[in-house]
Write an enzyme that holds these catalytic residues in place. Structure first.
Site, mmCIF file in Angstrom:
data_model
loop_
_atom_site.group_PDB
_atom_site.id
_atom_site.type_symbol
_atom_site.label_atom_id
_atom_site.label_comp_id
_atom_site.label_asym_id
_atom_site.label_seq_id
_atom_site.Cartn_x
_atom_site.Cartn_y
_atom_site.Cartn_z
ATOM 1 C CG HIS A 1 -1.613 1.296 1.428
ATOM 2 N ND1 HIS A 1 -2.628 1.744 0.593
ATOM 3 C CD2 HIS A 1 -1.419 2.275 2.340
ATOM 4 C CE1 HIS A 1 -3.015 2.939 1.005
ATOM 5 N NE2 HIS A 1 -2.304 3.285 2.063
ATOM 6 C CG HIS B 1 0.387 6.385 -0.063
ATOM 7 N ND1 HIS B 1 -0.563 7.383 -0.158
ATOM 8 C CD2 HIS B 1 -0.055 5.554 0.917
ATOM 9 C CE1 HIS B 1 -1.526 7.181 0.727
ATOM 10 N NE2 HIS B 1 -1.244 6.061 1.400
ATOM 11 C CD GLU C 1 -4.567 6.540 2.555
ATOM 12 O OE1 GLU C 1 -4.636 5.558 1.792
ATOM 13 O OE2 GLU C 1 -3.542 6.793 3.223
ATOM 14 C CB SER D 1 -2.446 -0.519 -2.366
ATOM 15 O OG SER D 1 -3.366 -0.283 -1.323
HETATM 16 N N1 TIH Z 1 -6.812 -1.969 2.050
HETATM 17 C C1 TIH Z 1 -5.548 -1.532 1.515
HETATM 18 C C2 TIH Z 1 -4.926 -2.661 0.679
HETATM 19 O O1 TIH Z 1 -5.396 -3.784 0.725
HETATM 20 O O2 TIH Z 1 -3.947 -2.393 -0.023
HETATM 21 C C3 TIH Z 1 -4.605 -1.109 2.603
HETATM 22 C C4 TIH Z 1 -5.134 0.065 3.379
HETATM 23 C C5 TIH Z 1 -5.082 1.359 3.024
HETATM 24 C C6 TIH Z 1 -5.692 2.217 3.941
HETATM 25 C C7 TIH Z 1 -6.221 1.604 4.946
HETATM 26 S S1 TIH Z 1 -5.935 -0.050 4.804
HETATM 27 FE FE FE2 Z 2 -2.298 5.211 2.992
#
Ligand code: TIH
Ligand code: FE2
Length: 297
Positions: free
Chosen positions: A162, A167, A208, A227
Site C-alpha cells: 500500500h 502512495h 486515500e 493498492s
Molecule cells: N486496504 C488496503 C490494501 O489492501 O492495499 C490497505 C489500506 C489502506 C488504507 C487503509 S488499509
Molecule cells: Fe495510505
C-alpha cells in the site's frame, strides 16, 4: 481495533524491550505465530530508527517477495483501466520493481528527484499530528511489513504494498505530491483536535480513497483503492457522491472494509480547486464553519 483516522496497528514495547504489534481478531495474520513474530521484528527496526539514521533495511524472504510479485502483477493490469492519468504518469516515472519488494531507501532515492518526497519508517500507529504534519516537509511515514499471504487482494491495514504501490506512484506525480504537501500544511496550521480530525477525514476520502471522472469513466486516484486488487474491482459499484468538504470531513468510515461511500472529485482541476485550496488556507474557524454548515443542512 483501529481508531478512526489512525490507520496503523498499535505497537507496544515491554519493560524488557520486547516489541509486539497488536492485530485484531479479524486480521488475516491474527492466528499465525510466524507472521506475528515477523511483524514484531520489522516494527522493532522502525522503533530503533532515529531521524538522520539511514532507513532500516528489511531482509525480505522469498515468500515475501512472492507476495509482492503476485500483487504487483495483478495491480499493474488493473491500473491501466482503473487509475487516473496523473497516477499512471507517476508510475511510469518511478518505475518500481515488479519482481521484488524494494527497500524504502531505494524508493526514496527514486522519488526525491521527482517531487522531493521521501519515506520515514513507521512501526505502527503514528499520531495524526506527526503523520500529516511531516507531509509538509515532503516526508511520508511508511510501514515495511507485507500483508498476510492468505489474502493478498486486500489487507485491513497499510503494508509496504500500500505505502509503495499505492502512495509512491502518486507521490511521484507533481500535482498529487503538491496536494499531499498542502494536506500536511493544513495539519500544522489547525490547532484543535477536531479540526485536525476533519483535515484527516478529507485526506481519507481523497488521497486515500478518492475517485474522479476521466473521459466519462470513473477512475481511482486514492492509494487505498489502488493498492488492493480486490477493492479496485468493486469501487465503481459503491455509492459515489459529489466532492463536498463538509460531508467528507464529518462522516465516519471503517478502515477494515471496502469503502462503500466514495467522492468523485470530477477532475484533477476540481480536486485542486476545492480540496487543495481548502488545505492550503484552512484554519480552525474555517473548519468550524464547514461543520456548522453541515449541521444546518
Ligand atoms: N486496504 C488496503 C490494501 O489492501 O492495499 C490497505 C489500506 C489502506 C488504507 C487503509 S488499509
Ligand atoms: Fe495510505
Amino acid at each position: 481495533m483501529f481508531e478512526e483516522g489512525q490507520y496503523f496497528a498499535p505497537v507496544n514495547t515491554d519493560a524488557d524491550g520486547t516489541v509486539s504489534v497488536e492485530l485484531g481478531e479479524n486480521h488475516p495474520g491474527f492466528a499465525d505465530a510466524d507472521y506475528r513474530e515477523r511483524r514484531n521484528a520489522i516494527a522493532a527496526l522502525a522503533l530503533d530508527w532515529q531521524p538522520g539514521d539511514p532507513m532500516p533495511t528489511v531482509a525480505y524472504t522469498d515468500a515475501e517477495h512472492e507476495i509482492w510479485r503476485l500483487v504487483s502483477a495483478e495491480l499493474a493490469v488493473k491500473h491501466r483501466d482503473m487509475a487516473v492519468r496523473d497516477y499512471l504518469g507517476g508510475a511510469e516515472r518511478l518505475m518500481l520493481p515488479r519482481d521484488r519488494i524494494p527497500q524504502l531507501a531505494e524508493v526514496s532515492r527514486a522519488l526525491e528527484p521527482l517531487t522531493g518526497f521521501s519515506y520515514v519508517p513507521a512501526a505502527g500507529l503514528v499520531p495524526l499530528r506527526d503523520f500529516y504534519g511531516v507531509l509538509a516537509e515532503g516526508k511520508f511515514h511508511a510501514t515495511q511489513y507485507i500483508r498476510h499471504h492468505s489474502v493478498p487482494l486486500y489487507t485491513p491495514e497499510p503494508d509496504v504494498i500500500h505505502e509503495v504501490i499505492g502512495h509512491a506512484n502518486a507521490l511521484a506525480a507533481p500535482r498529487f505530491a503538491a496536494l499531499y504537501r498542502v494536506a500536511g500544511e493544513a495539519a500544522r496550521r489547525v490547532h484543535s483536535e477536531e479540526a485536525l480530525e476533519f483535515v484527516s477525514r478529507v485526506f481519507w476520502f481523497t488521497l486515500e480513497f478518492g475517485v474522479m471522472t476521466e473521459a466519462d469513466e470513473l477512475k481511482a486516484y486514492g492509494a487505498g483503492i489502488l493498492s488492493s486488487y480486490g477493492e479496485i474491482d468493486e469501487f465503481r459499484g459503491m455509492t459515489i457522491m459529489p466532492l463536498d468538504l463538509g460531508t467528507m470531513g464529518t462522516i465516519d468510515y471503517d478502515i477494515t472494509k471496502y469503502q462503500d461511500k466514495l467522492f468523485d472529485a470530477g477532475s484533477m482541476d476540481q480536486l485542486e480547486d476545492v480540496v487543495g485550496e481548502f488545505w492550503a488556507t484552512c484554519d480552525d474557524d474555517a473548519v468550524e464553519r464547514l461543520k456548522a454548515e453541515v449541521k444546518n443542512r
